[in-house]
Design a protein around this motif. Structure first.
Motif, PDB file in Angstrom:
ATOM      1  N   HIS A   1       0.788  -1.224   0.000  1.00 20.16           N
ATOM      2  CA  HIS A   1       0.000   0.000   0.000  1.00 20.16           C
ATOM      3  C   HIS A   1       0.824   1.278   0.000  1.00 20.16           C
ATOM      4  CE1 HIS A   1       1.382  -0.250   4.104  1.00 20.16           C
ATOM      5  NE2 HIS A   1       0.999   0.991   4.290  1.00 20.16           N
ATOM      6  N   ALA A   2       2.147   1.209   0.122  1.00 19.79           N
ATOM      7  CA  ALA A   2       2.956   2.402   0.403  1.00 19.79           C
ATOM      8  C   ALA A   2       2.799   3.477  -0.670  1.00 19.79           C
ATOM      9  CB  ALA A   2       4.426   2.012   0.555  1.00 19.79           C
ATOM     10  N   TRP A   3       2.547   3.084  -1.905  1.00 14.00           N
ATOM     11  CA  TRP A   3       2.436   4.059  -2.986  1.00 14.00           C
ATOM     12  C   TRP A   3       1.102   4.814  -2.949  1.00 14.00           C
ATOM     13  CZ3 TRP A   3      -1.630   3.664  -6.376  1.00 14.00           C
ATOM     14  CH2 TRP A   3      -2.322   2.459  -6.387  1.00 14.00           C
ATOM     15  N   PHE A   4       0.060   4.195  -2.406  1.00  8.35           N
ATOM     16  CA  PHE A   4      -1.290   4.737  -2.548  1.00  8.35           C
ATOM     17  C   PHE A   4      -1.501   6.078  -1.831  1.00  8.35           C
ATOM     18  CE2 PHE A   4      -6.003   4.218  -1.560  1.00  8.35           C
ATOM     19  CZ  PHE A   4      -6.383   4.715  -2.782  1.00  8.35           C
ATOM     20  N   PRO A   5      -1.171   6.219  -0.518  1.00 11.48           N
ATOM     21  CA  PRO A   5      -1.331   7.544   0.110  1.00 11.48           C
ATOM     22  C   PRO A   5      -0.424   8.607  -0.502  1.00 11.48           C
ATOM     23  CG  PRO A   5      -1.113   5.820   1.763  1.00 11.48           C
ATOM     24  CD  PRO A   5      -0.746   5.205   0.463  1.00 11.48           C
ATOM     25  N   GLU A   6       0.778   8.226  -0.940  1.00  3.43           N
ATOM     26  CA  GLU A   6       1.688   9.207  -1.527  1.00  3.43           C
ATOM     27  C   GLU A   6       1.179   9.715  -2.868  1.00  3.43           C
ATOM     28  OE1 GLU A   6       4.223  10.392   0.094  1.00  3.43           O
ATOM     29  OE2 GLU A   6       3.766   9.043   1.774  1.00  3.43           O
ATOM     30  N   VAL A   7       0.610   8.832  -3.666  1.00  3.48           N
ATOM     31  CA  VAL A   7       0.030   9.266  -4.944  1.00  3.48           C
ATOM     32  C   VAL A   7      -1.204  10.130  -4.703  1.00  3.48           C
ATOM     33  CG1 VAL A   7      -1.126   8.441  -7.040  1.00  3.48           C
ATOM     34  CG2 VAL A   7       0.962   7.329  -6.256  1.00  3.48           C
ATOM     35  N   MET A   8      -2.034   9.743  -3.743  1.00  4.82           N
ATOM     36  CA  MET A   8      -3.238  10.522  -3.430  1.00  4.82           C
ATOM     37  C   MET A   8      -2.897  11.928  -2.972  1.00  4.82           C
ATOM     38  SD  MET A   8      -6.398   8.931  -3.438  1.00  4.82           S
ATOM     39  CE  MET A   8      -7.237   9.426  -1.947  1.00  4.82           C
ATOM     40  N   GLU A   9      -1.789  12.068  -2.250  1.00  4.75           N
ATOM     41  CA  GLU A   9      -1.409  13.380  -1.718  1.00  4.75           C
ATOM     42  C   GLU A   9      -1.076  14.365  -2.828  1.00  4.75           C
ATOM     43  OE1 GLU A   9      -0.823  16.119   1.339  1.00  4.75           O
ATOM     44  OE2 GLU A   9      -1.717  14.132   1.352  1.00  4.75           O
ATOM     45  N   GLY A  10      -0.672  13.891  -3.994  1.00  2.38           N
ATOM     46  CA  GLY A  10      -0.292  14.798  -5.074  1.00  2.38           C
ATOM     47  C   GLY A  10      -1.378  15.080  -6.080  1.00  2.38           C
ATOM     48  N   LEU A  11      -2.623  14.591  -5.835  1.00  5.54           N
ATOM     49  CA  LEU A  11      -3.701  14.730  -6.810  1.00  5.54           C
ATOM     50  C   LEU A  11      -4.781  15.680  -6.311  1.00  5.54           C
ATOM     51  CD1 LEU A  11      -4.157  10.967  -7.789  1.00  5.54           C
ATOM     52  CD2 LEU A  11      -2.776  12.688  -8.958  1.00  5.54           C
ATOM     53  N   ASN A  12      -5.586  16.177  -7.249  1.00  6.23           N
ATOM     54  CA  ASN A  12      -6.768  16.946  -6.857  1.00  6.23           C
ATOM     55  C   ASN A  12      -7.909  15.985  -6.546  1.00  6.23           C
ATOM     56  OD1 ASN A  12      -7.480  16.054  -9.371  1.00  6.23           O
ATOM     57  ND2 ASN A  12      -7.692  18.075 -10.284  1.00  6.23           N
ATOM     58  N   TRP A  13      -9.042  16.531  -6.124  1.00 10.07           N
ATOM     59  CA  TRP A  13     -10.109  15.672  -5.603  1.00 10.07           C
ATOM     60  C   TRP A  13     -10.765  14.833  -6.680  1.00 10.07           C
ATOM     61  CZ3 TRP A  13     -10.053  14.130  -1.021  1.00 10.07           C
ATOM     62  CH2 TRP A  13      -9.685  14.949   0.045  1.00 10.07           C
ATOM     63  N   SER A  14     -10.880  15.334  -7.895  1.00 14.98           N
ATOM     64  CA  SER A  14     -11.509  14.537  -8.946  1.00 14.98           C
ATOM     65  C   SER A  14     -10.662  13.309  -9.285  1.00 14.98           C
ATOM     66  CB  SER A  14     -11.723  15.398 -10.196  1.00 14.98           C
ATOM     67  OG  SER A  14     -10.501  15.956 -10.640  1.00 14.98           O
ATOM     68  N   ASN A  15      -9.336  13.480  -9.345  1.00 16.20           N
ATOM     69  CA  ASN A  15      -8.452  12.335  -9.574  1.00 16.20           C
ATOM     70  C   ASN A  15      -8.422  11.394  -8.377  1.00 16.20           C
ATOM     71  OD1 ASN A  15      -7.680  13.029 -12.178  1.00 16.20           O
ATOM     72  ND2 ASN A  15      -6.022  14.330 -11.469  1.00 16.20           N
ATOM     73  N   CYS A  16      -8.511  11.958  -7.166  1.00 19.21           N
ATOM     74  CA  CYS A  16      -8.558  11.114  -5.966  1.00 19.21           C
ATOM     75  C   CYS A  16      -9.801  10.232  -5.970  1.00 19.21           C
ATOM     76  CB  CYS A  16      -8.551  11.987  -4.708  1.00 19.21           C
ATOM     77  SG  CYS A  16      -6.945  12.699  -4.313  1.00 19.21           S
ATOM     78  N   LEU A  17     -10.927  10.790  -6.435  1.00 20.67           N
ATOM     79  CA  LEU A  17     -12.145   9.994  -6.506  1.00 20.67           C
ATOM     80  C   LEU A  17     -11.995   8.827  -7.473  1.00 20.67           C
ATOM     81  CD1 LEU A  17     -15.091   9.709  -5.603  1.00 20.67           C
ATOM     82  CD2 LEU A  17     -15.736  11.194  -7.511  1.00 20.67           C
ATOM     83  N   LEU A  18     -11.342   9.077  -8.598  1.00 17.75           N
ATOM     84  CA  LEU A  18     -11.078   7.992  -9.549  1.00 17.75           C
ATOM     85  C   LEU A  18     -10.179   6.919  -8.936  1.00 17.75           C
ATOM     86  CD1 LEU A  18     -10.476   9.776 -12.981  1.00 17.75           C
ATOM     87  CD2 LEU A  18     -12.351   8.251 -12.384  1.00 17.75           C
ATOM     88  N   MET A  19      -9.145   7.357  -8.211  1.00 14.27           N
ATOM     89  CA  MET A  19      -8.213   6.401  -7.614  1.00 14.27           C
ATOM     90  C   MET A  19      -8.893   5.533  -6.556  1.00 14.27           C
ATOM     91  SD  MET A  19      -5.222   6.746  -9.011  1.00 14.27           S
ATOM     92  CE  MET A  19      -4.239   5.934  -7.796  1.00 14.27           C
ATOM     93  N   MET A  20      -9.805   6.119  -5.776  1.00 15.97           N
ATOM     94  CA  MET A  20     -10.427   5.386  -4.679  1.00 15.97           C
ATOM     95  C   MET A  20     -11.571   4.503  -5.137  1.00 15.97           C
ATOM     96  SD  MET A  20     -10.512   8.040  -1.462  1.00 15.97           S
ATOM     97  CE  MET A  20     -11.268   9.394  -2.373  1.00 15.97           C
ATOM     98  N   THR A  21     -12.157   4.783  -6.297  1.00 18.11           N
ATOM     99  CA  THR A  21     -13.353   4.047  -6.708  1.00 18.11           C
ATOM    100  C   THR A  21     -13.131   3.274  -8.007  1.00 18.11           C
ATOM    101  OG1 THR A  21     -14.200   6.069  -7.771  1.00 18.11           O
ATOM    102  CG2 THR A  21     -14.906   5.621  -5.506  1.00 18.11           C
ATOM    103  N   TRP A  22     -13.064   3.978  -9.126  1.00 14.36           N
ATOM    104  CA  TRP A  22     -13.068   3.296 -10.420  1.00 14.36           C
ATOM    105  C   TRP A  22     -11.839   2.428 -10.640  1.00 14.36           C
ATOM    106  CZ3 TRP A  22     -16.971   2.621 -13.666  1.00 14.36           C
ATOM    107  CH2 TRP A  22     -16.699   2.094 -14.915  1.00 14.36           C
ATOM    108  N   GLN A  23     -10.678   2.878 -10.171  1.00 13.97           N
ATOM    109  CA  GLN A  23      -9.442   2.128 -10.393  1.00 13.97           C
ATOM    110  C   GLN A  23      -9.379   0.827  -9.591  1.00 13.97           C
ATOM    111  OE1 GLN A  23      -8.726   3.661 -13.255  1.00 13.97           O
ATOM    112  NE2 GLN A  23      -6.601   3.274 -12.765  1.00 13.97           N
TER     113      GLN A  23
END
Length: 340
Positions: A113-135
């Motif tokens: 999981h180490a990559w997931f919070p770090e990638v989320m920290e660099g994104l805006n909310w619309s991309n974060c929503l894609l990462m948490m749901t559709w991906q």
């Protein structure tokens, strides 16, 4: 207004997931995952993101590594199936281990999981929503069709649930809090796959609705850290109410809709005698509920000063209707069996 190239890559992103879902061969599933990766990278390289290049590079490296492991396992299994000799049982277990590990790496389940919070920290909310749901859809659909190592899957569930609760305690960034919350929900989703697959579909649908409700609020007010909550807590009392209850529903607190899939998952696990796994999942959910409630303290329990500055309010009928339905949905589910 969304630009044409973003709309094009977003459609390719959706189509690639449908390719994975509708595939019957390992190689076509791998192609769908690669198209999915190539479609989301242009969406991540966005000037509105905080660290667009860094987040895209981290995501690309981890997903490429997972795809290479998956492709290696697919080619090895094909070569073993084409051989004239008997396939050793240890080889099959090793290939299943590689396939499942690559899919866990793609979803962001602990300990991958180490990559997931770090990638989320660099994104805006619309991309974060894609990462948490559709991906999450494509790798989890492959996992549903390849659930063979129950002992390994159980350890992934335990590590994801415990680690996400502990790591989320000392976070002030909302994106990291939602990232660790997503890892905790991944553990519940994997648990729902163990015996009855339809519970996973219900769980994922409700999780997507609740996450979307929260992300819309954060996106509208451009909030990324917990100390910025005064921007919304002093603007609209109805918004405070929906915001607080959505967090509690996401944590699985009854009588909200978020409790329904966890209730069904617990019932399914207990009926199949997974008692210790159920206990650890419930305890880890209580830890996540703790830092959800801690975020709600400033809106519910602490006296606050009304600001002179007035912010633009969310007066969207569909937004409040979706929040009301998602919060009161458990009552509807409770009354449905009485009519049959």
């Amino acid at each position: 207004m969304m630009k044409f190239h973003k709309l094009m890559f977003l459609n390719i992103l959706f189509l690639s997931t449908l390719i994975v879902i509708s595939s019957y061969a390992w190689f076509s599933m791998w192609i769908g995952l690669e198209i999915n990766l190539l479609a989301i990278l242009p969406l991540m390289v966005n000037p509105k993101n905080i660290y667009p290049s860094e987040a895209a590079m981290k995501y690309f490296i981890t997903q490429t590594l997972a795809s290479l492991i998956l492709l290696f396992a697919i080619l090895m299994s094909n070569s073993l199936n084409m051989s004239e000799f008997a396939i050793p049982h240890n080889s099959l277990n090793f290939l299943d281990l590689l396939i499942n590990s690559s899919l866990f790496l793609k979803t962001g389940a602990a300990p991958f999981h180490a990559w997931f919070p770090e990638v989320m920290e660099g994104l805006n909310w619309s991309n974060c929503l894609l990462m948490m749901t559709w991906q999450k859809i494509a790798p989890m659909m492959i996992l549903i069709h390849n659930l063979s190592m129950f002992f390994y899957l159980t350890w992934i569930i335990l590590i994801s649930s415990i680690l996400s609760g502990i790591m989320g305690l000392n976070q002030t960034s909302l994106r990291k809090i939602l990232a660790y919350s997503s890892i905790n929900h991944i553990a519940w989703m994997l648990s729902s796959m163990l015996n009855f697959k339809m519970i996973w579909l219900l769980y994922f649908t409700i999780y997507t609705i609740l996450t979307m409700n929260l992300v819309i609020i954060f996106y509208y007010f451009n909030i990324f850290y917990s100390n910025q909550f005064y921007l919304i807590f002093n603007s609209n009392k109805l918004l405070i109410f929906f915001f607080s209850l959505n967090f509690l529903s996401l944590g699985g607190l009854p009588p909200f809709l978020g409790f329904l899939p966890k209730w069904l998952t617990i019932l399914n696990l207990v009926m199949n005698q997974f008692y210790s796994l159920t206990l650890i999942l419930i305890i880890s959910t209580l830890i996540t509920l703790y830092f959800y409630i801690r975020l709600n303290f400033s809106s519910l329990l602490i006296n606050k000063i009304e600001l002179i500055v007035k912010f633009k309010l969310i007066n969207n009928f569909w937004f409040f209707s979706m929040n009301f339905i998602s919060l009161a949905g458990l009552l509807v589910y409770s009354f449905i069996p009485n009519f049959f």
